[in-house]
Design a protein around this motif. Structure first.
Motif, PDB file in Angstrom:
ATOM      1  N   GLU A 111       0.818  -1.210   0.000  1.00 55.75           N
ATOM      2  CA  GLU A 111       0.000   0.000   0.000  1.00 55.75           C
ATOM      3  C   GLU A 111       0.855   1.265   0.000  1.00 55.75           C
ATOM      4  O   GLU A 111       0.351   2.350  -0.284  1.00 55.75           O
ATOM      5  N   ASN A 114       0.792   3.849  -2.740  1.00 53.72           N
ATOM      6  CA  ASN A 114      -0.253   4.867  -2.818  1.00 53.72           C
ATOM      7  C   ASN A 114       0.220   6.231  -2.322  1.00 53.72           C
ATOM      8  O   ASN A 114      -0.488   7.212  -2.445  1.00 53.72           O
ATOM      9  N   GLY A 163       0.677  -2.663 -14.160  1.00 54.50           N
ATOM     10  CA  GLY A 163      -0.417  -1.699 -14.198  1.00 54.50           C
ATOM     11  C   GLY A 163      -1.671  -2.230 -13.521  1.00 54.50           C
ATOM     12  O   GLY A 163      -2.340  -1.522 -12.771  1.00 54.50           O
ATOM     13  N   LEU A 164      -1.950  -3.490 -13.790  1.00 54.76           N
ATOM     14  CA  LEU A 164      -3.113  -4.107 -13.160  1.00 54.76           C
ATOM     15  C   LEU A 164      -2.943  -4.177 -11.653  1.00 54.76           C
ATOM     16  O   LEU A 164      -3.854  -3.877 -10.889  1.00 54.76           O
ATOM     17  N   GLN A 166      -1.045  -2.353  -9.712  1.00 57.45           N
ATOM     18  CA  GLN A 166      -1.104  -1.023  -9.115  1.00 57.45           C
ATOM     19  C   GLN A 166      -2.545  -0.577  -8.901  1.00 57.45           C
ATOM     20  O   GLN A 166      -2.908  -0.050  -7.852  1.00 57.45           O
ATOM     21  N   ASN A 167      -3.351  -0.808  -9.924  1.00 57.98           N
ATOM     22  CA  ASN A 167      -4.750  -0.434  -9.831  1.00 57.98           C
ATOM     23  C   ASN A 167      -5.464  -1.210  -8.733  1.00 57.98           C
ATOM     24  O   ASN A 167      -6.280  -0.668  -7.983  1.00 57.98           O
ATOM     25  N   TRP A 168      -5.120  -2.466  -8.638  1.00 58.04           N
ATOM     26  CA  TRP A 168      -5.728  -3.326  -7.619  1.00 58.04           C
ATOM     27  C   TRP A 168      -5.391  -2.821  -6.225  1.00 58.04           C
ATOM     28  O   TRP A 168      -6.247  -2.729  -5.337  1.00 58.04           O
ATOM     29  N   GLN A 170      -4.298   0.244  -5.406  1.00 58.14           N
ATOM     30  CA  GLN A 170      -4.829   1.579  -5.154  1.00 58.14           C
ATOM     31  C   GLN A 170      -6.327   1.572  -4.878  1.00 58.14           C
ATOM     32  O   GLN A 170      -6.834   2.445  -4.183  1.00 58.14           O
ATOM     33  N   SER A 171      -7.010   0.613  -5.427  1.00 50.59           N
ATOM     34  CA  SER A 171      -8.449   0.530  -5.201  1.00 50.59           C
ATOM     35  C   SER A 171      -8.769  -0.073  -3.834  1.00 50.59           C
ATOM     36  O   SER A 171      -9.933  -0.279  -3.496  1.00 50.59           O
ATOM     37  N   ARG A 174     -10.185  -4.121  -3.870  1.00 47.60           N
ATOM     38  CA  ARG A 174     -11.624  -4.281  -4.003  1.00 47.60           C
ATOM     39  C   ARG A 174     -11.998  -5.685  -4.475  1.00 47.60           C
ATOM     40  O   ARG A 174     -12.903  -6.314  -3.937  1.00 47.60           O
TER      41      ARG A 174
END
Lengths: 201, 201
Positions: A111, A114, A163-164, A166-168, A170-171, A174
């Motif tokens: 984390e 972030n 990229g995937l 990172q998105n995971w 940052q979300s 979820r």
DNA sequence: CATAAGTGTCTAACTAGTAGACACCTTATA
DNA sequence: TATAAGGTGTCTACTAGTTAGACACTTATG
């Protein structure tokens, strides 16, 4: 009763582990540069002297934290590839799932991406480690015989996967691990190359 | 340099804190009854002997964990009410928000209510503590003069609030603290009584 | 500019944590 | 059912890891 000794090297690590954990929390709370050695030892309930018996300064602690986590990520995939060794072919999801579950298990650490004022080297080292794993522990095979520069291809897919991830992260994680890896697999199917995994179980 | 000693009592707590944390994780992993002392010390990287210098057995550790967290919850609201002392009137949201943020800060612990084979006494002690806080640290005033049995009223509203909390925890803290407390306040507005807070800031 | 706060280093002292062994108890399993 | 395997609780003697404190410096902050 069976011998119950814990390796001496590991004993020594307990304190270091606590200091690392304290650093993670404090970076999230006030940013890396604002964290002091005193903050760290206060948070972890140690004496300032103790800190210096383990580390030279805050940066060494941060470095240790970074490399130990990224090293752990590499290792999580399986044994590192030893050249001239038996090559395993595995389903795509097995080794990739190890990456995902390692990140999830250590989400407290990951984390940190972030945050802006975060662990030095994390923003660069994290994707580089993903790439390194692709380079050393995966091979790709042609399905048809379209030739591709493999170095570029690995870099391309590794950063795509990053990229995937990172998105995971940052979300706030979820999606479940299972759902996430499933979607990642779907995307790899858009490639003309198929996955293979190098290493020993 | 200014004196940097940490109270000796607190130093001693470091290990206990780590053992507690280990217990939390292990209960989530395998259920309270399956957790052994050996599991705990292995997880926390201590020697089994160390465990017994701090606690009599697993149950004492569990008890310590439970009371320390529930005690912390009580205290988080403010100083406990001392009879014959100055009475503060505060906005509703201030003390309640303390409860919420304490739970969130220690969500790792409070998530244990999601488990069946969990800390003995948690499922009963948690709501009882909420009630205790209502009894000791809140007073209610009539807006119009409708008379109500105050004991029943407190019990009713305390368990109502507990229901909201439980749902918030079980949902994995989907709503932010702010959003959650806001909704809780809305519901209290349906009452004919208004809130007051007893205690010292 | 002065005071407060942090850094890094070094001691000497100590206590918290360690290994190991013991008798005992409960579960598997061969 | 006997026996091994794993867990419990207690005790002892040892030492590694942690501590307090002082020191001389170097930043920040009002």
């Amino acid at each position: 009763m069976k011998s119950e000794q814990i390796p001496a090297s590991q004993r020594q690590n307990r304190t270091k582990e606590h200091l690392k954990q304290a650093l993670i929390e404090l970076v999230k709370e006030k940013g890396y540069h604002s964290v002091t050695v005193k903050n760290i030892v206060d948070y972890a309930s140690y004496n300032r002297s103790t800190f210096y018996t383990h580390y030279l300064d805050k940066n060494e602690l941060a470095g240790d934290l970074l490399v130990s986590m990224l090293r752990g990520l590499e290792v999580s995939v399986g044994r590192p590839y030893v050249p001239g060794h038996k090559v395993y072919t595995a389903k795509l999801d097995a080794p990739s799932f190890n990456i995902v579950s390692y990140i999830y298990k250590n989400r407290n650490f990951f984390e940190l991406i972030n945050y802006d004022d975060t662990l030095p080297g994390l923003h660069t080292g994290f994707p580089q480690t993903i790439l390194k794993i692709y380079e050393e522990q995966f091979i790709f095979e042609t399905i048809n015989n379209t030739p591709v520069n493999m170095d570029y291809f690995k870099r391309y897919t590794a950063y795509g996967f990053y990229g995937l991830l990172q998105n995971w992260i940052q979300s706030g994680f979820r999606e479940t691990q299972e759902k996430f890896i499933e979607e990642a697999i779907d995307l790899t199917k858009t490639h003309i190359y198929s996955f293979k995994y190098i290493g020993q179980n």
